[in-house]
Scaffold this motif. Structure first.
Motif, PDB file in Angstrom:
ATOM      1  N   GLN A  97      -7.753  24.756  41.948  1.00 22.75           N
ATOM      2  CA  GLN A  97      -8.523  25.656  40.961  1.00 22.75           C
ATOM      3  C   GLN A  97      -9.847  25.306  40.935  1.00 22.75           C
ATOM      4  N   ALA A 155      -4.657  28.740  31.250  1.00 18.85           N
ATOM      5  CA  ALA A 155      -5.867  27.530  31.084  1.00 18.85           C
ATOM      6  C   ALA A 155      -5.481  25.887  30.143  1.00 18.85           C
ATOM      7  N   TYR A 188     -13.473  27.880  31.680  1.00 16.68           N
ATOM      8  CA  TYR A 188     -11.891  28.627  31.824  1.00 16.68           C
ATOM      9  C   TYR A 188     -11.211  28.646  30.136  1.00 16.68           C
ATOM     10  N   TRP A 215     -14.031  23.138  32.036  1.00 15.50           N
ATOM     11  CA  TRP A 215     -12.952  23.087  30.934  1.00 15.50           C
ATOM     12  C   TRP A 215     -13.772  24.030  29.976  1.00 15.50           C
ATOM     13  N   ARG A 264       1.535  25.393  35.830  1.00 14.27           N
ATOM     14  CA  ARG A 264       0.085  26.468  35.989  1.00 14.27           C
ATOM     15  C   ARG A 264       0.559  26.841  37.674  1.00 14.27           C
ATOM     16  N   PRO A 317     -12.622  31.281  36.995  1.00 12.56           N
ATOM     17  CA  PRO A 317     -12.337  31.677  35.699  1.00 12.56           C
ATOM     18  C   PRO A 317     -12.294  33.902  35.918  1.00 12.56           C
TER      19      PRO A 317
END
Length: 327
Positions: free
Chosen positions: A209, A158, A152, A149, A165, A249
């Motif tokens: 992710q 995010a 991002y 977390w 997403r 990221p």
């Protein structure tokens, strides 16, 4: 934020799976928007709870942690509220627990009030609450290297749920696919087995992710529920081409998968849920940028048939020397 933690704590009453111990399971879930049903909800998955006889379950107590914009609420579940079967996979993966806000209520704060009221008025017991500004949480976050977390934070997509997403990324990949094949007609899928048609080719799009695995101590990207060919289960894959979107990221990396690289089975769940495609960075490497380079090197290697189709950068990052314009 979704997962479970099994724990055993001392039970003075002497009940449980072993004398003097009480078996507890902690399930965690994040408040997310369900676009199809138009409500905010919590979904606690893979709860190994026997609906007909909760006392015969694999644990004595079930604790639920609700991750919300206000903070973290912890409840002791009554082993009944919101319990729902998950179709064929219930026998393998367990049931789900759904706690939902009012249909059509888009305000997350108002929906959360209703959800908490539902839990408080049931036989579930609220055990505690921790603000996201709590000093202990801040200390715990500061005591560890950057985790998912944190890396991002403030990046595009995010603040969306994983479902929302995924929908956004699928729409983007569809546009990329169309631009790469201008002579082909792109049509909506007529089956849940794939996402769109490009000419006569069935295209499946999966996204995942880059995440830190606390148990494995590595960064990884895992694509779940991929219905590939499997001996004795599926004679053929349910699609012709598989496009993978890596949400990182740094930005979005889009690949065409070769239907073989990094594919793994999931035991008895493979027949129902499909295979997993899991690509890991070096074990013990906590720097996500170093781990991402290792993952991309694996995907770009000539030893497999994967092909990078596009890269959509979010912004320029320190140490990144790409020539693409930021998104």
């Amino acid at each position: 934020m979704e997962g479970s933690v099994a724990a055993e704590t001392r039970n003075t009453a002497g009940s449980g799976t072993a004398p003097g111990y009480n078996s507890k399971v902690l399930k965690c879930a994040q408040m997310t928007w369900d676009k199809a049903n138009r409500y905010w909800r919590f979904h606690f998955s893979e709860v190994k709870l026997k609906k007909e006889d909760a006392a015969a379950s694999e644990f004595d107590e079930l604790l639920l942690a609700l991750y919300t914009p206000r903070g973290i609420f912890v409840f002791r579940h009554d082993l009944k509220h919101g319990l729902s079967a998950e179709g064929l996979k219930t026998a393998i993966s367990g049931s789900g627990i759904y706690v939902c806000g009012p249909t059509g209520e888009t305000n997350s704060s108002k929906a959360l009030d209703v959800i908490l009221q539902k839990l408080d008025s049931s036989a579930c017991q609220r055990l505690g609450y921790t603000s996201l500004e709590d000093e202990l949480l801040s200390e715990l976050a500061a005591a560890h290297p950057q985790r998912t977390w944190q890396v991002y934070k403030d990046l595009p997509l995010a603040d969306l749920s994983s479902v929302a997403r995924g929908d956004r990324m699928e729409a983007l990949v569809r546009e990329v696919d169309s631009s790469l094949h201008p002579a082909c007609i792109i049509k909506d899928a007529d089956s849940d087995a794939f996402d769109w048609l490009r000419g006569g080719a069935r295209i499946k799009c999966k996204s995942a992710q880059l995440c830190w695995s606390r148990s494995g101590q590595y960064w990884q990207i895992t694509f779940f529920h991929t219905k590939l060919q499997a001996f004795g289960i599926r004679e053929m894959a349910t699609f012709d081409e598989l496009l993978l979107t890596l949400y990182t990221p740094r930005g979005l990396f889009i690949y065409m998968h070769d239907l073989e690289f990094a594919v793994s089975t999931q035991g008895v769940r493979t027949a129902i849920l499909g295979h997993a495609i899991r690509i890991r960075g070096p074990k013990g490497e906590q720097n996500w940028q170093v781990a991402l380079e290792a993952i991309l090197t694996k995907l770009d290697a000539e030893s497999n048939g994967c092909k990078r189709l596009a890269f959509v950068p979010f912004r320029r990052l320190k140490g990144w020397h790409g020539t693409e314009a930021p998104m």
